[in-house]
Design an enzyme around this catalytic site. Sequence first.
Site, PDB file in Angstrom:
ATOM      1  CB  SER A  46     -32.978  43.058 -28.123  1.00  0.00           C
ATOM      2  OG  SER A  46     -33.199  41.757 -28.021  1.00  0.00           O
ATOM      3  CG  ASP A 336     -41.400  41.594 -29.287  1.00  0.00           C
ATOM      4  OD1 ASP A 336     -41.016  40.567 -28.746  1.00  0.00           O
ATOM      5  OD2 ASP A 336     -40.729  42.626 -29.398  1.00  0.00           O
ATOM      6  CG  HIS A 339     -37.857  41.148 -26.775  1.00  0.00           C
ATOM      7  ND1 HIS A 339     -38.044  41.308 -28.319  1.00  0.00           N
ATOM      8  CD2 HIS A 339     -36.524  41.197 -26.888  1.00  0.00           C
ATOM      9  CE1 HIS A 339     -37.028  41.659 -28.712  1.00  0.00           C
ATOM     10  NE2 HIS A 339     -36.015  41.476 -28.038  1.00  0.00           N
TER      11      HIS A 339
END
Length: 361
Positions: A46, A336, A339
């Site tokens: 991600s 978040d 990340h």
Amino acid sequence: MKLCCVWCLFVRCIIILLGGVLWKTEGVVKLPANVSVPAVFVFGDSIVDTGNNNDILLTTAKCNFPPYGKDFMGGKATGRFSNGKVPSDLIVEDLGIKEFLPAYLDPNLKSSDLLTGVNFASGGAGYDSLTSQTASAISISGQVDLFKEYIGKLKGLVGEERANFIINNSFYIIVFGSNDISNTYFLSRIRQLQYDVPSYTNLLLQSASNFFKELYELGARRVAIFNIPPLGCIPFQRTAAGGIERNCAQNINDAARFFNAKLEDQIDSFNQQFPDARNVYIDVYTPLLDIILNYQKYGFKVGNRGCCGSGIIEVVALCNRFVPLCPNDLEYVFWDSFHPTEIVYKTLISPIVSKYLSKFL
């Protein structure tokens, strides 16, 4: 029949011209005049995914909804796990190749994008096959299969000779390992029943080594392999394992460093085995840890919480349009609970590109 062949040749020439000229940006890093980097290809999780998970129904590792992407291309949520651009985009931008790196599975992907690079990364993926399986992400082997499919498409567009040139001279970015350590080992504890940290990192290293060899056999020669960041200091792990004061979880950072040391040795060994390979170990752990611990030095105001929601637990589905956002994400290290923000990626990536670029040339 001859007319058709002439037309195909004409189309190929136009595609090569457009891919080499019209979509280039003015890069931050200047390459030597005799050096060509036609494209960038990304494999990973991600941190670098630019939207490949958007249409995977079973995965929870997706973010193609607000407030993700609030600072990207007019506020569009594209599946990037941040408020704006991610390292994949910033690397191609710094190299002057194009403005951002599209996901290979993007339904709007253009043929011209194939010439300058695409992204195969999938949020939730890892070196450990169990990691990708648990997250319903595209595994390492699945990402390689997509790359093989891409090669076939590229040869159909520009012919085998030009396709081989692109494959051999492009940059490859590898970003795996965070989900293995953070989620599969320490959070879900699935692998703790089978392995201690040294033996689990050996499992990861074997998978990584096999992956590097497979890429090499497919023609990859300039490969940047990012190490695992200081996972114990991300907001989620501070909340889950950092105690009442939400300190960095030292055992998780220790495991990341343990793997990183082995990874660096393995890359050195790989390059000795294949002298024409330029596999380069990229240290992101050290500079990111410095930003997290000394955030005020870099102009940030918050280093232990994300901008989204409370900032201590929210990620993917929990970071949504119904939770509050911080007033100014430029003041936050994290977007978040997992990340970093786009501004932190920008703080990291340009110095990394400048530092390591010569090792690929």
